[in-house]
Scaffold this motif. Structure first.
Motif, PDB file in Angstrom:
ATOM      1  N   GLU A   1      -0.236 -56.304   4.180  1.00  0.00           N
ATOM      2  CA  GLU A   1      -0.409 -54.909   4.598  1.00  0.00           C
ATOM      3  C   GLU A   1      -1.568 -54.784   5.568  1.00  0.00           C
ATOM      4  O   GLU A   1      -1.526 -53.961   6.493  1.00  0.00           O
ATOM      5  N   LYS A   2      -2.585 -55.593   5.357  1.00  0.00           N
ATOM      6  CA  LYS A   2      -3.738 -55.539   6.262  1.00  0.00           C
ATOM      7  C   LYS A   2      -3.340 -55.969   7.668  1.00  0.00           C
ATOM      8  O   LYS A   2      -3.885 -55.474   8.652  1.00  0.00           O
ATOM      9  N   LYS A   3      -2.389 -56.893   7.757  1.00  0.00           N
ATOM     10  CA  LYS A   3      -1.947 -57.399   9.048  1.00  0.00           C
ATOM     11  C   LYS A   3      -0.964 -56.456   9.731  1.00  0.00           C
ATOM     12  O   LYS A   3      -0.781 -56.517  10.938  1.00  0.00           O
ATOM     13  N   CYS A   4      -0.308 -55.587   8.969  1.00  0.00           N
ATOM     14  CA  CYS A   4       0.739 -54.728   9.507  1.00  0.00           C
ATOM     15  C   CYS A   4       0.175 -53.385   9.967  1.00  0.00           C
ATOM     16  O   CYS A   4      -0.962 -53.021   9.701  1.00  0.00           O
ATOM     17  N   ASP A   5       1.078 -52.638  10.583  1.00  0.00           N
ATOM     18  CA  ASP A   5       0.757 -51.283  11.057  1.00  0.00           C
ATOM     19  C   ASP A   5       0.600 -50.370   9.846  1.00  0.00           C
ATOM     20  O   ASP A   5       1.433 -50.378   8.934  1.00  0.00           O
ATOM     21  N   GLN A   6      -0.440 -49.558   9.797  1.00  0.00           N
ATOM     22  CA  GLN A   6      -0.750 -48.701   8.651  1.00  0.00           C
ATOM     23  C   GLN A   6       0.334 -47.651   8.401  1.00  0.00           C
ATOM     24  O   GLN A   6       0.622 -47.313   7.265  1.00  0.00           O
ATOM     25  N   VAL A   7       0.931 -47.148   9.458  1.00  0.00           N
ATOM     26  CA  VAL A   7       1.984 -46.138   9.302  1.00  0.00           C
ATOM     27  C   VAL A   7       3.185 -46.764   8.589  1.00  0.00           C
ATOM     28  O   VAL A   7       3.758 -46.169   7.657  1.00  0.00           O
ATOM     29  N   GLU A   8       3.561 -47.951   9.010  1.00  0.00           N
ATOM     30  CA  GLU A   8       4.678 -48.643   8.372  1.00  0.00           C
ATOM     31  C   GLU A   8       4.361 -48.966   6.910  1.00  0.00           C
ATOM     32  O   GLU A   8       5.214 -48.885   6.046  1.00  0.00           O
ATOM     33  N   VAL A   9       3.102 -49.333   6.638  1.00  0.00           N
ATOM     34  CA  VAL A   9       2.678 -49.661   5.279  1.00  0.00           C
ATOM     35  C   VAL A   9       2.840 -48.436   4.383  1.00  0.00           C
ATOM     36  O   VAL A   9       3.364 -48.516   3.270  1.00  0.00           O
ATOM     37  N   HIS A  10       2.399 -47.260   4.868  1.00  0.00           N
ATOM     38  CA  HIS A  10       2.517 -46.033   4.069  1.00  0.00           C
ATOM     39  C   HIS A  10       3.983 -45.688   3.833  1.00  0.00           C
ATOM     40  O   HIS A  10       4.350 -45.247   2.738  1.00  0.00           O
ATOM     41  N   LYS A  11       4.836 -45.897   4.815  1.00  0.00           N
ATOM     42  CA  LYS A  11       6.258 -45.628   4.643  1.00  0.00           C
ATOM     43  C   LYS A  11       6.852 -46.536   3.553  1.00  0.00           C
ATOM     44  O   LYS A  11       7.621 -46.092   2.696  1.00  0.00           O
ATOM     45  N   LEU A  12       6.470 -47.819   3.588  1.00  0.00           N
ATOM     46  CA  LEU A  12       6.958 -48.761   2.574  1.00  0.00           C
ATOM     47  C   LEU A  12       6.451 -48.393   1.184  1.00  0.00           C
ATOM     48  O   LEU A  12       7.196 -48.477   0.182  1.00  0.00           O
ATOM     49  N   GLN A  13       5.182 -47.978   1.103  1.00  0.00           N
ATOM     50  CA  GLN A  13       4.622 -47.579  -0.195  1.00  0.00           C
ATOM     51  C   GLN A  13       5.353 -46.360  -0.767  1.00  0.00           C
ATOM     52  O   GLN A  13       5.644 -46.298  -1.952  1.00  0.00           O
TER      53      GLN A  13
END
Length: 149
Positions: free
Chosen positions: A115-127
């Protein structure tokens, strides 16, 4: 002499009567002794029968006790085996649970690192998507358990 003869006859008659009384008393004593012996023999015979009966009962009870001791020993052994098996099963389950927890921890660590390596917006969508799936899964489980009730 006739006086003395009469006196002797009277004395003789008295002694004869006393002898008869003593003989009767002796005969009564003998009869009583014989009756007492018969009664004692009957009592001894009855006591011997009771003793034999008690011996048989004691032997039966000893056999029952022996059987119960054997059964108890078997049950104790069976209980010990079940207890040992239960402890082994519990230990296996505990180790499996620890292993799963460790794997889950590793996966969570990997997830956080990714998650640290990925885009934060995409991370929130996945969460959000994961939370929605978890909520749906929990609702299904609650519905199934309520049906069981």
């Amino acid at each position: 002499m006739s006086c003395s003869l009469d006196e002797l006859k009277v004395l003789h008659e008295q002694l004869r009567l006393e002898k008869r009384a003593v003989d009767r008393e002796t005969e009564d004593t003998r009869t009583k002794t014989i009756e007492d012996k018969r009664i004692a023999e009957a009592e001894i015979e009855q006591l011997q029968l009771e003793l034999d009966s008690l011996k048989e009962e004691t032997a039966d009870l000893c056999n029952k006790q022996s059987c119960l001791e054997t059964t108890t020993a078997g049950l104790k052994e069976e209980h010990e085996q079940k207890k040992k098996k239960q402890e082994e099963d519990y230990d296996v389950q505990r180790r499996s649970k620890q292993k799963l927890q460790f794997q889950e921890s590793k996966l969570c660590t990997k997830k956080v690192n990714m998650e640290k390596k990925c885009d934060q917006v995409e991370v929130h969508k996945l969460q959000i998507k994961e939370l929605e799936e978890e909520v749906a899964h929990n609702k299904k489980r609650e519905g199934g358990s309520q049906k069981d009730l």
